[in-house]
Design an enzyme around this catalytic site. Structure first.
Site, PDB file in Angstrom:
ATOM      1  N   ARG A  93       0.826  -1.206   0.000  1.00  0.00           N
ATOM      2  CA  ARG A  93       0.000   0.000   0.000  1.00  0.00           C
ATOM      3  C   ARG A  93       0.857   1.251   0.000  1.00  0.00           C
ATOM      4  O   ARG A  93       0.569   2.225  -0.701  1.00  0.00           O
ATOM      5  CB  ARG A  93      -0.925   0.011   1.212  1.00  0.00           C
ATOM      6  CG  ARG A  93      -1.888   1.183   1.193  1.00  0.00           C
ATOM      7  CD  ARG A  93      -2.805   1.207   2.395  1.00  0.00           C
ATOM      8  NE  ARG A  93      -2.093   1.492   3.638  1.00  0.00           N
ATOM      9  CZ  ARG A  93      -2.697   1.822   4.779  1.00  0.00           C
ATOM     10  NH1 ARG A  93      -4.010   1.864   4.825  1.00  0.00           N
ATOM     11  NH2 ARG A  93      -2.008   2.063   5.871  1.00  0.00           N
ATOM     12  N   TYR A 111      -6.031   9.766   0.178  1.00  0.00           N
ATOM     13  CA  TYR A 111      -6.298   8.363  -0.136  1.00  0.00           C
ATOM     14  C   TYR A 111      -7.366   7.835   0.800  1.00  0.00           C
ATOM     15  O   TYR A 111      -7.576   8.357   1.894  1.00  0.00           O
ATOM     16  CB  TYR A 111      -5.023   7.515  -0.061  1.00  0.00           C
ATOM     17  CG  TYR A 111      -4.788   6.822   1.257  1.00  0.00           C
ATOM     18  CD1 TYR A 111      -5.328   5.551   1.506  1.00  0.00           C
ATOM     19  CD2 TYR A 111      -4.016   7.419   2.247  1.00  0.00           C
ATOM     20  CE1 TYR A 111      -5.104   4.917   2.714  1.00  0.00           C
ATOM     21  CE2 TYR A 111      -3.790   6.782   3.456  1.00  0.00           C
ATOM     22  CZ  TYR A 111      -4.338   5.536   3.686  1.00  0.00           C
ATOM     23  OH  TYR A 111      -4.132   4.911   4.876  1.00  0.00           O
ATOM     24  N   PHE A 203       3.575   2.684   6.238  1.00  0.00           N
ATOM     25  CA  PHE A 203       3.806   3.921   5.483  1.00  0.00           C
ATOM     26  C   PHE A 203       3.109   5.110   6.143  1.00  0.00           C
ATOM     27  O   PHE A 203       3.703   6.177   6.323  1.00  0.00           O
ATOM     28  CB  PHE A 203       3.296   3.735   4.055  1.00  0.00           C
ATOM     29  CG  PHE A 203       3.339   4.977   3.206  1.00  0.00           C
ATOM     30  CD1 PHE A 203       4.460   5.276   2.448  1.00  0.00           C
ATOM     31  CD2 PHE A 203       2.242   5.832   3.147  1.00  0.00           C
ATOM     32  CE1 PHE A 203       4.508   6.421   1.665  1.00  0.00           C
ATOM     33  CE2 PHE A 203       2.274   6.967   2.361  1.00  0.00           C
ATOM     34  CZ  PHE A 203       3.412   7.272   1.618  1.00  0.00           C
ATOM     35  N   ASP A 204       1.849   4.956   6.520  1.00  0.00           N
ATOM     36  CA  ASP A 204       1.083   6.046   7.129  1.00  0.00           C
ATOM     37  C   ASP A 204       1.746   6.542   8.407  1.00  0.00           C
ATOM     38  O   ASP A 204       1.934   7.741   8.612  1.00  0.00           O
ATOM     39  CB  ASP A 204      -0.334   5.578   7.487  1.00  0.00           C
ATOM     40  CG  ASP A 204      -1.104   5.042   6.312  1.00  0.00           C
ATOM     41  OD1 ASP A 204      -0.544   4.230   5.553  1.00  0.00           O
ATOM     42  OD2 ASP A 204      -2.273   5.423   6.159  1.00  0.00           O
ATOM     43  N   THR A 205       2.096   5.591   9.275  1.00  0.00           N
ATOM     44  CA  THR A 205       2.702   5.950  10.556  1.00  0.00           C
ATOM     45  C   THR A 205       4.009   6.687  10.351  1.00  0.00           C
ATOM     46  O   THR A 205       4.262   7.717  10.985  1.00  0.00           O
ATOM     47  CB  THR A 205       2.940   4.688  11.392  1.00  0.00           C
ATOM     48  OG1 THR A 205       1.694   4.020  11.621  1.00  0.00           O
ATOM     49  CG2 THR A 205       3.570   5.037  12.726  1.00  0.00           C
TER      50      THR A 205
END
Length: 417
Positions: A93, A111, A203-205
């Site tokens: 992702r 997103y 990735f988000d973190t």
């Protein structure tokens, strides 16, 4: 897309919107979603067409799907002028978001998950602060007071535990790292994305932690969320990867290997107090020293349990062994890990440490109870093995609570010189 110069004051960083290009690009990363993709994109497109006042694009990013997902995505691309399709040959992702955001010409990049678990009514509140220049990133949060969430207790526990770990280990101030509903200004993404290494769920973190350390502002939007029971996420492998990511980012910030200070000089907003240019190496030293004490405590616990088990039952031996090592562990961490000396506050720290001990007791006793429910008369070494694993999990939780709660009040947290 054009933006104002990053050298301008934070309050003046309003986007100069390009009428020829999209203002918002909503990325939907997908893997084997041939059933849900079409209905979700139709619904999202309809909502944006009716409610979003600026030009927009929906970008579908396929992560090496093996079903008909690419065919469905291509058909949607043909059907709508506002839909684009990007296919990647590798999964991940984070890889999908980085590829789509890097190529996009939109002013605001967002997103959301393909299942549209988040109520779309939160989309405008999510991106509006980025367009006006109030904030640099925006996230949906399921853990705020105004959020309404429908999901099982297991996922609720995992989510809250993960965010607790982030607060204790990385000093995160955002409330929900994993909600699949986020947005970022393109000029900010241009500086942050090259520093983000993870290509998966972490990735988000990583992006949010680096943004916080760079002095950027993250806006949080309470959301209505209905969990997807058909989620494809492997919870165990994702949890392991996330913990590895926490360690990697924490080490990179502690050693200065991640150059967030450069982004702060270019984009950081003027804070009430000037932050350090990077995370102090004290954090990394704290982790190393805490782990050393944790290993010694676990070994001492095992020896005490074996000795006590010969004279009292399993639960009693576990209680006494854990209590003795908990008191010693708190005292050792107080002095060696967090650099606190002297008698002042020691009693309070021990009381707080005993509360943390109670949580550890619940973990270990609970695991022992489950073992005896599954095996009528487990051998002694099986009991010990289960308890050691549970004790290691309790030790991890202990570090988070000691660093983020017990030794955080007043002048408790001191830098290890």
């Amino acid at each position: 897309m054009t933006t104002t110069s990053s050298s301008q004051p934070a309050g003046a960083r309003i986007l100069a919107l390009d009428p020829a290009g999209p203002v918002l690009d909503v990325v939907i990363p997908v893997y084997n979603e041939q059933v849900d993709l079409g209905p979700s994109v139709h619904r999202l497109h309809g909502y944006l067409a009716a409610n979003f006042p600026y030009p927009y694009r929906i970008t579908i990013v396929d992560n090496a799907s093996t079903d008909r997902t690419p065919t469905v995505a291509a058909a949607l691309d043909d059907q709508y002028a506002e839909v684009a399709f990007l296919r990647l040959v590798e999964k991940g992702r984070g890889r999908a978001l980085k590829a789509a955001w890097t190529q996009s010409d939109a002013a605001v990049l967002a997103y959301m998950d393909v299942d549209l678990s988040t109520d779309l009514a939160a989309l405008l509140p999510l991106v509006a602060p980025l367009i006006t220049g109030h904030s640099d990133l925006a996230i949906g949060t399921r853990l705020a007071g105004g959020s309404r969430v429908v999901r099982g207790p297991k996922r609720e526990f995992i989510s809250r535990s993960y965010n607790l770990i982030l607060r204790g280990a990385l000093g995160a101030r955002f409330s929900d790292a994993q909600c699949g509903f986020k947005a970022i200004r393109a000029d900010v993404a241009e500086h942050l994305l090259p520093m983000v290494q993870d290509t998966g769920w972490f990735f988000d973190t990583e992006l949010l932690v680096l943004a916080q350390r760079a002095g950027l502002r993250t806006h949080e939007v309470p959301v209505d969320w209905v969990d997807d029971p058909d989620s494809r996420v492997d919870i165990v492998s994702t949890a392991v990867a996330d913990l590895k990511g926490v360690w990697r980012v924490g080490r990179g910030l502690a050693t200065g290997a991640i150059p967030v200070s450069q982004v702060y000089r270019q984009l950081g907003r003027a804070p009430l107090e000037q932050p350090p240019t990077n995370v102090s190496a004290g954090f990394f030293r704290q982790v190393v020293r805490f782990c050393g004490i944790g290993v010694a405590s676990t070994a001492a616990y095992a020896v005490l349990y074996i000795l006590l088990r010969t004279v009292i039952g399993a639960q009693g031996a576990n209680l006494l062994a854990l209590l003795i090592t908990a008191v010693a562990n708190t005292a050792a961490n107080r002095r060696l890990t967090f650099g606190i000396r002297g008698a002042q506050g020691a009693g309070l720290h021990q009381l707080q440490g005993l509360f943390v001990f109670a949580l550890g007791l619940a973990l270990t006793s609970g695991s022992l109870f489950v073992l005896h429910q599954l095996v009528a008369e487990p051998v002694r070494w099986l009991e010990l093995g289960v308890l050691v694993v549970a004790n290691l999990v309790a030790t991890m939780l202990r570090f988070v609570l000691l660093r983020g709660w017990v030794f955080k009040t007043g002048k408790a947290i001191q830098e290890i010189k």
